[in-house]
Design an enzyme around this catalytic site. Sequence first.
Site, PDB file in Angstrom:
ATOM      1  N   SER A 154       7.627   5.982   0.470  1.00 19.92           N
ATOM      2  CA  SER A 154       8.650   5.310  -0.626  1.00 19.92           C
ATOM      3  C   SER A 154       8.862   6.396  -1.631  1.00 19.92           C
ATOM      4  O   SER A 154       9.474   7.356  -1.445  1.00 19.92           O
ATOM      5  CB  SER A 154       7.272   4.179  -1.055  1.00 19.92           C
ATOM      6  OG  SER A 154       8.246   3.508  -2.136  1.00 19.92           O
ATOM      7  N   ARG A 224       4.583  -6.967 -11.217  1.00 15.92           N
ATOM      8  CA  ARG A 224       3.742  -6.729 -10.119  1.00 15.92           C
ATOM      9  C   ARG A 224       4.040  -8.048  -9.130  1.00 15.92           C
ATOM     10  O   ARG A 224       4.093  -7.806  -7.855  1.00 15.92           O
ATOM     11  CB  ARG A 224       2.138  -6.740 -10.245  1.00 15.92           C
ATOM     12  CG  ARG A 224       1.405  -6.359  -9.171  1.00 15.92           C
ATOM     13  CD  ARG A 224       1.767  -5.116  -8.471  1.00 15.92           C
ATOM     14  NE  ARG A 224       0.777  -4.559  -7.471  1.00 15.92           N
ATOM     15  CZ  ARG A 224       0.979  -3.369  -6.969  1.00 15.92           C
ATOM     16  NH1 ARG A 224       1.940  -2.535  -7.120  1.00 15.92           N
ATOM     17  NH2 ARG A 224      -0.291  -2.978  -6.358  1.00 15.92           N
ATOM     18  N   ASP A 319      11.613  -3.181   6.564  1.00 17.65           N
ATOM     19  CA  ASP A 319      11.692  -2.843   5.177  1.00 17.65           C
ATOM     20  C   ASP A 319      12.896  -3.137   4.664  1.00 17.65           C
ATOM     21  O   ASP A 319      14.076  -2.433   5.009  1.00 17.65           O
ATOM     22  CB  ASP A 319      11.127  -1.318   5.148  1.00 17.65           C
ATOM     23  CG  ASP A 319      11.082  -0.617   3.807  1.00 17.65           C
ATOM     24  OD1 ASP A 319      11.486  -1.421   2.929  1.00 17.65           O
ATOM     25  OD2 ASP A 319      10.628   0.433   3.985  1.00 17.65           O
ATOM     26  N   HIS A 352       8.206  -3.033   3.678  1.00 21.30           N
ATOM     27  CA  HIS A 352       7.938  -1.894   2.909  1.00 21.30           C
ATOM     28  C   HIS A 352       6.746  -1.294   3.054  1.00 21.30           C
ATOM     29  O   HIS A 352       6.214   0.007   3.332  1.00 21.30           O
ATOM     30  CB  HIS A 352       8.387  -2.026   1.497  1.00 21.30           C
ATOM     31  CG  HIS A 352       8.389  -0.462   0.869  1.00 21.30           C
ATOM     32  ND1 HIS A 352       9.359   0.763   1.442  1.00 21.30           N
ATOM     33  CD2 HIS A 352       8.002  -0.118  -0.242  1.00 21.30           C
ATOM     34  CE1 HIS A 352       9.190   1.547   0.510  1.00 21.30           C
ATOM     35  NE2 HIS A 352       8.335   1.128  -0.671  1.00 21.30           N
ATOM     36  N   ASP A 353       5.633  -2.126   2.984  1.00 20.83           N
ATOM     37  CA  ASP A 353       4.248  -1.939   3.089  1.00 20.83           C
ATOM     38  C   ASP A 353       3.605  -1.456   4.168  1.00 20.83           C
ATOM     39  O   ASP A 353       2.552  -0.818   4.275  1.00 20.83           O
ATOM     40  CB  ASP A 353       3.285  -3.235   2.819  1.00 20.83           C
ATOM     41  CG  ASP A 353       2.923  -3.496   1.342  1.00 20.83           C
ATOM     42  OD1 ASP A 353       3.187  -2.353   0.384  1.00 20.83           O
ATOM     43  OD2 ASP A 353       2.418  -4.362   1.126  1.00 20.83           O
TER      44      ASP A 353
END
Lengths: 375, 375
Positions: A154, A224, A319, A352-353
């Site tokens: 990232s 968040r 992602d 993405h994680d």
Amino acid sequence: MSLPSSVGIVAAKTAHFTEPLSLKSGDVLSQYHLVYETYGKLNADKSNAVMICHALSGNHHVAGKYDEADKNPGWWDNLIGPGKPLDTNKFFVIGLNNLGGCHGSSGPLSTNPATDKPWGASFPVVTVEDWVNSQARLADSLGIKQLAAIVGGSLGGMQALQWTIAYPERVRNALVIASAPNLTAQNIAFNEVARQAIITDPEFHGGDYYNHGVLPRRGLRIARMLGHITYLSDDAMGAKFGRKLRDGHVKYGFDVDFEMESYLRYQGDKFAGEFDANTYLRMTRALDYFDPAFDYQGDLSAALAKVKSDFLVVSFTSDWRFSPGRSREIVKALLDNELSVSYAEVTAAHGHDAFLMPDEHYHNIMRQYLAKIEV
Amino acid sequence: MSLPSSVGIVAAKTAHFTEPLSLKSGDVLSQYHLVYETYGKLNADKSNAVMICHALSGNHHVAGKYDEADKNPGWWDNLIGPGKPLDTNKFFVIGLNNLGGCHGSSGPLSTNPATDKPWGASFPVVTVEDWVNSQARLADSLGIKQLAAIVGGSLGGMQALQWTIAYPERVRNALVIASAPNLTAQNIAFNEVARQAIITDPEFHGGDYYNHGVLPRRGLRIARMLGHITYLSDDAMGAKFGRKLRDGHVKYGFDVDFEMESYLRYQGDKFAGEFDANTYLRMTRALDYFDPAFDYQGDLSAALAKVKSDFLVVSFTSDWRFSPGRSREIVKALLDNELSVSYAEVTAAHGHDAFLMPDEHYHNIMRQYLAKIEV
């Protein structure tokens, strides 16, 4: 061969720097410190060093534990350790907290030596380029002239790419995971909403909330929660939460009805109690600003003309924050420069994680690439 | 044939209802009013009525202007008018503001007759099913036993679908545009972040901000900024804004650097000055809760077993909020019930917002379907 295991008990160190650091903004940090950890042993000719660059909310605690009872190992502990894909029997691994961070390095939370008060809003806006320059000085301080590899996911992948641009002689391999050569308008938009949630929190006080004895928790919590939506794929959320109701029925109000809501609130509350809002603002701005092709009329291949490293570029199919197409842009520009590039597009459900997950296929790709590096 | 033109100057009307309305939540509205507009003429046998259901931030002002100088025609003016795809030379078109709205119908902003004060937080949480029941009463009040068509996009499409479930004999055609049979976990997540931004705004006061002389503008602004990201496609944002800088260079701070940021702030500020936060909460909850298959163990085909209407279902390729796959779920369930369904997946760049745009292909599909309806 023994089974993969942990790097064990680790402790953070601090490196102090007194040579002024000129920032891209024009500001100068006259002195600063970086907190870091190391795993494995630096070999005699100092050729086995690997530096790990962290992403938005990461830090220097990449692997291992702080004591036997510690239940939260470093954030990339599944990747790094003896016998793991990034094998600390072979490599000397360095993790650090970036400038502007909130985990011990100089940043808004730390004391400004000129005033003896927290920097707060006056801490400069730092960039990926600034981070890489400070990371090179950290390498200097450890006597490391050339990294065997720079590794990041990232925002960390952007730093890895920038290392190869700024210090082509100092990095033999770059592992750029789930990254992009710059943010899209949609990426910037998500960052902007997060920043506005923080900045318009009445307890933000222009970034000097430390002086007011309050924290802009509401804004950071919203930031968040929003972030978490973009880290997961739509499908992963569907599989994990779907429309599951916490109590089996809806309650015709605005408290938690769906498990999805409960998860987001939990993540938001947890983060707002741990992270610094001023750091969050700076990390998102560093993301927005990174754009090595900017000075080359958008020509990424031209921006990478002086790069010499070999590359592993990895993306994940689900992602949507840093989609595979963005990684392929990097790959194309590297190939235009006739560099050695391995590229893997990993089928993964986590969005993405995925770059943080111990997916076997992904980890095998990392393992094989790293195994080829001579030290 | 004359060129398509506007329905001209229009005026809103108000219908008052004194028969209590039982809501899905168990609450009862003992009396309420709906503000609405009509375009075209109801024919002698009242067979040419078309009702338009609005989406999250929509209202009853669907077409026409309020005076000659009015620069903002109704929100679907490009679709509705003499000679337009939904031709008011043929149809009698009704637009209304839903219960819980903030444009004149009974809602949190309106006066609770029991207390003579604004309803505020005490206005019930209304559902798509409740809206459709109230819309049926509006049709009753106009002497309309059966609609030639019910039409809606997004949340409006859910209402159109619900009409065919609740009142199979009362609606001959349903036009369900850019909609879904329920929200995904990701959709719910975006709604939850928006709601939490509003609810945690210190000026929300539990929804009774009217009594405190303040408005939760900060939260509503964040909610709208976030909404706008999901209404546009990544590609559309890229084409419209990309990484364009407002002043040609970045300023190393948190004010506007990118055009994208300027756009979002403008949209957020504008909306926060116009819309009611309590209504926003209720509209998003109605979206979350709609799930006709819930009482049928997730079997949408079973949920639609009593439906009799003919359907036009339209989706847009770049709509990631209500993706074409969600429309195909509706189509499949309708076909399982051997209903007459036309389905179009329109290639469009604008994302979810495409349903509001005057795309020629899309409008031709609407025109042709509506032309076939006998009145």
